[in-house]
Design an enzyme around this catalytic site. Structure first.
Site, PDB file in Angstrom:
ATOM      1  N   PRO A   2       0.836  -1.212   0.000  1.00  0.00           N
ATOM      2  CA  PRO A   2       0.000   0.000   0.000  1.00  0.00           C
ATOM      3  C   PRO A   2       0.865   1.253   0.000  1.00  0.00           C
ATOM      4  O   PRO A   2       1.961   1.269   0.534  1.00  0.00           O
ATOM      5  CB  PRO A   2      -0.790  -0.089   1.305  1.00  0.00           C
ATOM      6  N   GLU A   3       0.350   2.298  -0.606  1.00  0.00           N
ATOM      7  CA  GLU A   3       1.043   3.576  -0.598  1.00  0.00           C
ATOM      8  C   GLU A   3       0.781   4.263   0.740  1.00  0.00           C
ATOM      9  O   GLU A   3      -0.147   3.921   1.457  1.00  0.00           O
ATOM     10  CB  GLU A   3       0.511   4.446  -1.734  1.00  0.00           C
ATOM     11  N   LYS A  55       4.786   3.986   6.059  1.00  0.00           N
ATOM     12  CA  LYS A  55       3.848   2.893   5.830  1.00  0.00           C
ATOM     13  C   LYS A  55       3.588   2.085   7.094  1.00  0.00           C
ATOM     14  O   LYS A  55       3.013   1.003   7.034  1.00  0.00           O
ATOM     15  CB  LYS A  55       4.369   2.001   4.722  1.00  0.00           C
ATOM     16  N   ARG A 257      12.896  -4.278  -9.336  1.00  0.00           N
ATOM     17  CA  ARG A 257      11.577  -3.661  -9.278  1.00  0.00           C
ATOM     18  C   ARG A 257      11.301  -2.909 -10.577  1.00  0.00           C
ATOM     19  O   ARG A 257      12.218  -2.447 -11.246  1.00  0.00           O
ATOM     20  CB  ARG A 257      11.468  -2.732  -8.076  1.00  0.00           C
TER      21      ARG A 257
END
Ligand SMILES: [Zn+2]
Length: 267
Positions: A2-3, A55, A257
């Site tokens: 999640p951001e 986060k 990534r």
């Protein structure tokens, strides 16, 4: 993953539901947490606040006890009224914090720890967090300096480094680089101070806008059609919304990534 804006919204929802309430029940399937609860019970404490740091989600209880959770890819917190049907299976439950009016349920959280203020200050990964764009006291100058201090990193990796800036994930790092017209594969060393400032300012703007985004989805384009919410993320092979060149999804050699970008709009 999640951001930061997602965690921020979760923390705000939990804070509104729980702050000031007395804990009447605590349940967990995680032995480490259960042990702490056995020695220093949670029931009877007051929920003082719930906050996001990057986060991480922190639930503060009276008597200097902090429940630290990180959602990684799979975890989530839900709020329910007593007796309300859960939206996920009970087998996914990891933690329940109960007050007279509400149940906060953590499903599948892979990281969950109890801390005191002192142990939290020593917690690896949390003690070195960079400035959080969603924090009221966000220090943009420090974030810019942190970026500049990673000259050898490719931009797409530097933006994900939580010690530089706390809260950006895969979606926003690609979107921020596009909005600033900079290739995520450029080394930070090649960027000007003005570009670094633009990147940090855009990261903050996107995260702030998404905290209040009513659709619950990430949106950076400002468009109303859900198919058009993002500029480049997840759009490999599709035409750039500005110049129609096919968007590329490309792995960074350093850690594999992926960044999404337009080879024409981003230099
Ligand atoms: Zn383009």
């Amino acid at each position: 993953m999640p951001e930061g804006d997602t965690i921020f919204r979760t923390a705000r929802t939990l804070h509104r539901a729980l702050a000031g309430q007395t804990v009447t029940g605590f349940e967990t399937v995680l032995p480490k947490l259960a042990r702490v609860d056995y020695d220093t019970p949670l029931a009877g404490r007051t929920v003082e606040s719930v906050e996001a740091r990057g986060k991480w989600l922190l639930m503060h209880f009276s008597g200097d006890l902090i429940l630290l959770t990180h959602m990684l890819m799979s975890g989530s917190w839900h709020i329910y009224r007593p007796g309300e049907k859960w939206q996920r299976q009970r087998s996914h439950m990891r933690i329940v914090v109960e007050t007279p009016a509400m149940l906060a349920v953590a499903f599948n959280v892979p990281v969950a720890e109890f801390h005191t203020t002192a142990s939290l200050a020593r917690r690896d990964g949390l003690n070195r967090l960079g400035p959080a764009p969603l924090a009221p006291d966000f220090d943009a100058g420090l974030a810019i300096a942190n970026l500049a201090a990673r000259p050898d990193l490719e931009l797409g990796l530097a933006l994900l480094d939580q010690t530089v800036l706390a809260g950006l994930g895969n979606v926003f790092k690609s979107e921020v680089a596009f909005a600033c017209g900079i290739s995520p594969f450029r080394k930070v060393a090649t960027l000007t101070q003005a570009q670094l400032a633009d990147l940090v300012g855009t990261a903050r703007k996107f995260l702030l806008a998404n905290v209040t985004e009513a659709s619950g989805h990430h949106r950076t384009t400002g468009r109303t059609d859900r198919e058009e919410f993002l500029w480049v993320y997840g759009r490999a092979g599709k035409p750039c919304r500005r110049c129609a060149t096919p968007i590329r999804g490309q792995k960074h050699t350093a850690d594999g990534r992926i960044s999404f970008w337009c080879p024409v709009c981003q230099k």
